[in-house]
Scaffold this active site. Structure first.
Site, PDB file in Angstrom:
ATOM      1  N   LYS A  29       0.929  -1.215  -0.065  1.00 29.71           N
ATOM      2  CA  LYS A  29       0.078  -0.133  -0.025  1.00 29.71           C
ATOM      3  C   LYS A  29       0.971   1.419   0.030  1.00 29.71           C
ATOM      4  O   LYS A  29       0.550   2.186  -0.796  1.00 29.71           O
ATOM      5  CB  LYS A  29      -0.778   0.008   1.410  1.00 29.71           C
ATOM      6  CG  LYS A  29      -1.751  -1.054   1.328  1.00 29.71           C
ATOM      7  CD  LYS A  29      -2.576  -1.280   2.451  1.00 29.71           C
ATOM      8  CE  LYS A  29      -1.722  -1.589   3.915  1.00 29.71           C
ATOM      9  NZ  LYS A  29      -1.118  -2.959   3.803  1.00 29.71           N
ATOM     10  N   ASN A  51       0.967  -0.006  14.237  1.00 26.32           N
ATOM     11  CA  ASN A  51       1.045  -1.498  13.806  1.00 26.32           C
ATOM     12  C   ASN A  51       1.374  -1.558  12.380  1.00 26.32           C
ATOM     13  O   ASN A  51       1.810  -2.326  11.879  1.00 26.32           O
ATOM     14  CB  ASN A  51      -0.230  -2.356  14.121  1.00 26.32           C
ATOM     15  CG  ASN A  51      -1.457  -1.759  13.826  1.00 26.32           C
ATOM     16  OD1 ASN A  51      -1.484  -0.402  13.526  1.00 26.32           O
ATOM     17  ND2 ASN A  51      -2.584  -2.469  14.023  1.00 26.32           N
ATOM     18  N   GLY A  53       3.173  -0.632   8.738  1.00 27.46           N
ATOM     19  CA  GLY A  53       4.559  -0.322   8.235  1.00 27.46           C
ATOM     20  C   GLY A  53       4.445  -0.377   6.934  1.00 27.46           C
ATOM     21  O   GLY A  53       4.367  -1.308   6.058  1.00 27.46           O
ATOM     22  N   HIS A  54       4.671   0.966   6.402  1.00 20.39           N
ATOM     23  CA  HIS A  54       4.430   1.031   5.045  1.00 20.39           C
ATOM     24  C   HIS A  54       5.538   1.438   4.401  1.00 20.39           C
ATOM     25  O   HIS A  54       6.114   2.620   4.873  1.00 20.39           O
ATOM     26  CB  HIS A  54       3.223   2.150   4.756  1.00 20.39           C
ATOM     27  CG  HIS A  54       2.050   1.757   5.023  1.00 20.39           C
ATOM     28  ND1 HIS A  54       0.804   2.819   5.165  1.00 20.39           N
ATOM     29  CD2 HIS A  54       1.527   0.661   5.576  1.00 20.39           C
ATOM     30  CE1 HIS A  54      -0.306   1.931   5.493  1.00 20.39           C
ATOM     31  NE2 HIS A  54       0.041   0.721   5.986  1.00 20.39           N
ATOM     32  N   GLN A 236      -3.310  -2.019   7.297  1.00 18.84           N
ATOM     33  CA  GLN A 236      -3.590  -3.432   7.201  1.00 18.84           C
ATOM     34  C   GLN A 236      -4.351  -4.014   5.980  1.00 18.84           C
ATOM     35  O   GLN A 236      -4.005  -3.504   5.072  1.00 18.84           O
ATOM     36  CB  GLN A 236      -4.775  -3.947   8.590  1.00 18.84           C
ATOM     37  CG  GLN A 236      -3.383  -3.764   9.812  1.00 18.84           C
ATOM     38  CD  GLN A 236      -3.458  -2.370  10.488  1.00 18.84           C
ATOM     39  OE1 GLN A 236      -4.565  -1.642  10.425  1.00 18.84           O
ATOM     40  NE2 GLN A 236      -2.278  -1.967  10.816  1.00 18.84           N
ATOM     41  N   THR A 312       7.419  -3.730  10.525  1.00 16.96           N
ATOM     42  CA  THR A 312       7.107  -3.331  12.077  1.00 16.96           C
ATOM     43  C   THR A 312       7.939  -4.255  13.079  1.00 16.96           C
ATOM     44  O   THR A 312       8.465  -3.708  13.745  1.00 16.96           O
ATOM     45  CB  THR A 312       5.628  -3.119  12.232  1.00 16.96           C
ATOM     46  OG1 THR A 312       4.991  -2.328  11.449  1.00 16.96           O
ATOM     47  CG2 THR A 312       5.371  -2.651  13.739  1.00 16.96           C
ATOM     48  N   GLY A 314       9.640  -7.287  12.134  1.00 19.10           N
ATOM     49  CA  GLY A 314      10.751  -8.091  11.491  1.00 19.10           C
ATOM     50  C   GLY A 314      10.462  -9.532  11.137  1.00 19.10           C
ATOM     51  O   GLY A 314      11.313 -10.067  10.806  1.00 19.10           O
ATOM     52  N   ARG A 315       9.209  -9.804  11.561  1.00 16.38           N
ATOM     53  CA  ARG A 315       8.948 -11.278  11.569  1.00 16.38           C
ATOM     54  C   ARG A 315       8.802 -11.995  10.199  1.00 16.38           C
ATOM     55  O   ARG A 315       8.549 -10.988   9.197  1.00 16.38           O
ATOM     56  CB  ARG A 315       7.636 -11.617  12.325  1.00 16.38           C
ATOM     57  CG  ARG A 315       7.460 -11.414  13.795  1.00 16.38           C
ATOM     58  CD  ARG A 315       6.213 -11.695  14.472  1.00 16.38           C
ATOM     59  NE  ARG A 315       5.424 -10.416  13.827  1.00 16.38           N
ATOM     60  CZ  ARG A 315       4.112 -10.447  14.246  1.00 16.38           C
ATOM     61  NH1 ARG A 315       3.592 -11.355  15.020  1.00 16.38           N
ATOM     62  NH2 ARG A 315       3.311  -9.405  14.008  1.00 16.38           N
TER      63      ARG A 315
HETATM   64  P1  GDP Z   1       2.391  -2.121   2.862  1.00 16.52           P
HETATM   65  O1  GDP Z   1       2.373  -2.320   4.515  1.00 16.52           O
HETATM   66  O2  GDP Z   1       1.339  -2.740   2.284  1.00 16.52           O
HETATM   67  O3  GDP Z   1       2.752  -0.617   2.717  1.00 16.52           O
HETATM   68  O4  GDP Z   1       3.459  -3.166   2.457  1.00 16.52           O
HETATM   69  P2  GDP Z   1       4.914  -3.160   3.287  1.00 16.52           P
HETATM   70  O5  GDP Z   1       5.654  -1.980   3.033  1.00 16.52           O
HETATM   71  O6  GDP Z   1       4.810  -3.639   4.646  1.00 16.52           O
HETATM   72  O7  GDP Z   1       5.464  -4.454   2.472  1.00 16.52           O
HETATM   73  C1  GDP Z   1       5.781  -4.376   0.902  1.00 16.52           C
HETATM   74  C2  GDP Z   1       7.203  -4.427   0.725  1.00 16.52           C
HETATM   75  O8  GDP Z   1       7.301  -4.913  -0.714  1.00 16.52           O
HETATM   76  C3  GDP Z   1       8.279  -3.331   0.991  1.00 16.52           C
HETATM   77  O9  GDP Z   1       9.580  -3.870   1.268  1.00 16.52           O
HETATM   78  C4  GDP Z   1       8.140  -2.689  -0.494  1.00 16.52           C
HETATM   79  O10 GDP Z   1       9.386  -2.021  -0.747  1.00 16.52           O
HETATM   80  C5  GDP Z   1       8.241  -3.861  -1.467  1.00 16.52           C
HETATM   81  N1  GDP Z   1       7.460  -3.675  -2.676  1.00 16.52           N
HETATM   82  C6  GDP Z   1       6.203  -2.973  -3.038  1.00 16.52           C
HETATM   83  N2  GDP Z   1       5.950  -3.277  -4.089  1.00 16.52           N
HETATM   84  C7  GDP Z   1       6.791  -4.033  -4.901  1.00 16.52           C
HETATM   85  C8  GDP Z   1       7.013  -4.549  -5.926  1.00 16.52           C
HETATM   86  O11 GDP Z   1       6.147  -4.303  -6.824  1.00 16.52           O
HETATM   87  N3  GDP Z   1       8.016  -5.351  -6.211  1.00 16.52           N
HETATM   88  C9  GDP Z   1       9.113  -5.701  -5.370  1.00 16.52           C
HETATM   89  N4  GDP Z   1       9.932  -6.468  -5.528  1.00 16.52           N
HETATM   90  N5  GDP Z   1       8.851  -5.091  -3.888  1.00 16.52           N
HETATM   91  C10 GDP Z   1       7.753  -4.202  -3.745  1.00 16.52           C
HETATM   92  P1  IMO Z   2       0.493  -2.746   7.379  1.00 16.36           P
HETATM   93  O1  IMO Z   2      -0.625  -1.572   7.216  1.00 16.36           O
HETATM   94  C1  IMO Z   2       0.460  -7.100   8.082  1.00 16.36           C
HETATM   95  C2  IMO Z   2      -1.235  -8.375  12.154  1.00 16.36           C
HETATM   96  C3  IMO Z   2      -0.727  -8.608  13.099  1.00 16.36           C
HETATM   97  C4  IMO Z   2      -1.368  -9.622  13.928  1.00 16.36           C
HETATM   98  C5  IMO Z   2      -2.767  -8.927  13.813  1.00 16.36           C
HETATM   99  C6  IMO Z   2      -3.092  -8.138  15.076  1.00 16.36           C
HETATM  100  O2  IMO Z   2       1.917  -2.610   7.212  1.00 16.36           O
HETATM  101  O3  IMO Z   2      -0.241  -3.811   6.051  1.00 16.36           O
HETATM  102  P2  IMO Z   2      -2.332  -5.930  16.100  1.00 16.36           P
HETATM  103  O4  IMO Z   2      -1.008  -5.485  16.528  1.00 16.36           O
HETATM  104  O5  IMO Z   2      -2.971  -5.163  14.898  1.00 16.36           O
HETATM  105  O6  IMO Z   2      -3.390  -5.992  17.094  1.00 16.36           O
HETATM  106  O7  IMO Z   2      -2.151  -7.508  15.441  1.00 16.36           O
HETATM  107  O8  IMO Z   2      -2.603  -8.074  12.617  1.00 16.36           O
HETATM  108  N1  IMO Z   2      -0.949  -6.788  11.547  1.00 16.36           N
HETATM  109  C7  IMO Z   2      -0.373  -6.690  10.353  1.00 16.36           C
HETATM  110  N2  IMO Z   2      -0.099  -7.620   9.494  1.00 16.36           N
HETATM  111  N3  IMO Z   2       0.595  -5.675   8.079  1.00 16.36           N
HETATM  112  C8  IMO Z   2       0.261  -4.767   8.912  1.00 16.36           C
HETATM  113  O9  IMO Z   2       0.027  -3.336   8.792  1.00 16.36           O
HETATM  114  C9  IMO Z   2      -0.477  -5.448  10.063  1.00 16.36           C
HETATM  115  N4  IMO Z   2      -0.982  -4.739  11.210  1.00 16.36           N
HETATM  116  C10 IMO Z   2      -1.309  -5.685  12.083  1.00 16.36           C
HETATM  117  O10 IMO Z   2       0.686  -9.499  12.538  1.00 16.36           O
HETATM  118  O11 IMO Z   2      -1.538 -11.027  13.059  1.00 16.36           O
HETATM  119 MG    MG Z   3       3.318  -3.256   6.076  1.00 18.01          MG
END
Ligand code: GDP
Ligand code: IMO
Ligand code: MG
Length: 441
Positions: A29, A51, A53-54, A236, A312, A314-315
């Site tokens: 996202k 919670n 992590g974007h 989420q 968020t 590191g798991r």
């Molecule tokens: P969010 O929580 O939905 O914003 O997603 P996260 O940032 O937690 O996890 C997505 C991960 O994938 C991040 O490390 C991004 O930098 C990476 N990412 C996003 N889009 C792409 C993609 O199209 N290709 C690759 N290889 N990585 C991507």
């Molecule tokens: P973004 O916005 C992935 C998961 C946790 C757990 C459940 C409940 O980066 O996509 P909480 O601490 O919210 O009560 O945990 O939700 N969880 C996520 N999983 N991406 C997230 O956010 C999350 N925020 C919470 O791992 O399973």
């Molecule tokens: Mg995330």
């Protein structure tokens, strides 16, 4: 009959787009909102807390946004933390200072006066409850999200407007803390938390944040009615939604597009388009059912190539095939007008790619996501196998440059979910995007 002026129907020409996760979070996202935010005037978060992590990658710099909307990375974009969020003030201030120290301007960040506050006892409770659940643990982030929302629902929470008024905050804490401490002590044998510790830490934070705390619903409705372009940034994903997700393995907020209305104080007609962010495969972090999970080599390959480790906590993220049953369910819950398919590049090099089209559940074929937890655990995905592609597609920016097999795969996603693809992401960086159907908003 002529209606009087105030009886006329008014349909403002709003330019807004909600972006929500369609799976279990971490769909990318942050990357998609960052791509779209170049055209936005306002970016507003409506639920969740730190919670989330974007991740955003701009050139050689990586940003991990937890409380802050991704739009903050564009100068001049107004950013809002909506009333549907829960805010941990020390974490927010640290995040703000971190961004400022990297040269970014944060003066246009506003916080809803009605957003609820995460306090130290919420973190303790979250962690204690998880420990108590033992092998039934949810796998929360341990950041106090559930307990903060629980206090809100129980009508005993603290709101930002209360935090920034020192006398009010002190009076609230004097009344609330003995109850919270009593619970921690009696149920979990925890020593409890000192009133003066909380006051000493939080009073200055309230003062520091007070100029940003305002009626953000009023602000936002003004922007929408004046025709400014507004992005609603979900956190989420649909399967972590408190009502519609894999309960109880969910988070504690409304992650679907409807949450933007209650979480920002806007009417439903203020959301014009709704973009679902969906990975080209599926991941989950934390416990709970996952029908297409791949526990062996395939899952490991996805985790390694997609760098699937929580932003968020590191798991390691659990990985599996794309699930069209989930895609259809999310499309229904959110009313998606289009998809943003992310991480297509991670699938390069696979000989065959599977998509779950339906499940066998209790001996019957079903195309719908079950509600009973045991049924979700037991259901067996029915797969369709598609040919993979060899070519490294990272950074590809035009659909014509994709191998035919990748295009077939995208077409299968559209056909099986009934939603057209607007954007395909082919890498973590800002420009690594294919726009399939013209500008979004
Ligand atoms: P969010 O929580 O939905 O914003 O997603 P996260 O940032 O937690 O996890 C997505 C991960 O994938 C991040 O490390 C991004 O930098 C990476 N990412 C996003 N889009 C792409 C993609 O199209 N290709 C690759 N290889 N990585 C991507
Ligand atoms: P973004 O916005 C992935 C998961 C946790 C757990 C459940 C409940 O980066 O996509 P909480 O601490 O919210 O009560 O945990 O939700 N969880 C996520 N999983 N991406 C997230 O956010 C999350 N925020 C919470 O791992 O399973
Ligand atoms: Mg995330």
């Amino acid at each position: 009959m002529e209606l009087s002026c105030c009886g006329k129907r008014q349909k403002p020409e709003v330019k807004s787009l909600a972006v929500t996760g369609a799976q279990w979070g971490d769909e990318g996202k942050g990357k998609i909102v960052d791509y779209l935010a170049s055209r936005a005037h306002v970016v507003a978060r409506f639920q969740g807390g730190n919670n989330a992590g974007h991740t955003v990658m701009i050139g050689s710099e990586t940003f991990k946004m937890h409380h802050l909307p991704v739009g903050l990375l564009y100068p001049g974009v107004v950013c809002i933390l909506g009333n549907g969020m829960v805010i941990n003030p020390p974490v927010l201030v640290e995040e703000l200072e971190g961004i400022q120290s990297r040269g970014w301007d944060t003066s246009e960040l506003y916080i809803s006066d009605r957003a609820h506050v995460i306090l130290p006892f919420h973190l303790v409770l979250d962690q204690m409850e998880e420990k108590y659940r033992a092998d039934k643990k949810i796998g929360t982030t341990g950041l106090g999200i559930g307990p903060a929302y629980a206090d809100k629902a129980c009508r005993r929470g603290l709101r930002m407007i209360d935090l920034v008024k020192p006398e009010r905050f002190k009076a609230w804490l004097e009344e609330a803390l003995p109850l919270q401490n009593n619970y921690l002590q009696q149920v979990y044998g925890h020593p409890g938390i000192s009133l003066s510790d909380i006051l000493n830490r939080f009073l200055p934070l309230g003062e520091q944040l007070s100029s940003r705390v305002t009626d953000t619903s009023l602000m936002l409705n003004g922007y929408l009615k004046e025709g400014y372009r507004v992005l609603f940034e979900g956190s989420q994903g649909g399967f972590l939604d408190l009502d519609h997700g894999t309960y109880p393995y969910v988070t504690s907020s409304s992650t679907t597009a409807g949450g933007a209305c209650s979480g920002l104080g806007i009417g439903p007609h203020m959301i014009r388009e709704i973009l679902g962010v969906i990975k080209a495969y599926t991941t989950r972090v934390g416990e709970g059912p996952f029908p297409t999970e791949e526990l062996g080599e395939t899952g490991e390959r996805m985790r390694h190539k997609g760098a699937e480790y929580g932003t968020t906590t590191g798991r390691p993220r659990r990985c599996g095939w794309f699930d069209a049953v989930m895609g259809r369910y999310s499309a229904r819950l959110n009313g998606y007008t289009g998809w943003a398919v992310t991480k297509l590049d991670v699938l390069s090099g696979l000989e065959k790619i599977k998509i779950a089209t339906a499940y066998y559940s209790n001996g019957n074929k079903t195309e719908h996501f079950p509600s009973l937890l045991e049924d979700i655990y037991r259901c067996e995905p029915i797969y369709e196998e598609l040919p993979g592609w060899e070519m490294d597609i990272q950074g590809v920016q035009s659909p014509d440059q994709l191998p035919i097999e990748a295009r077939q795969y995208l077409k299968a996603i559209e056909d099986l979910t009934g939603v057209a693809i607007d954007v395909v992401s082919t890498g973590p960086e800002r420009e690594q995007v294919i726009v399939m159907r013209g500008e979004l908003f």
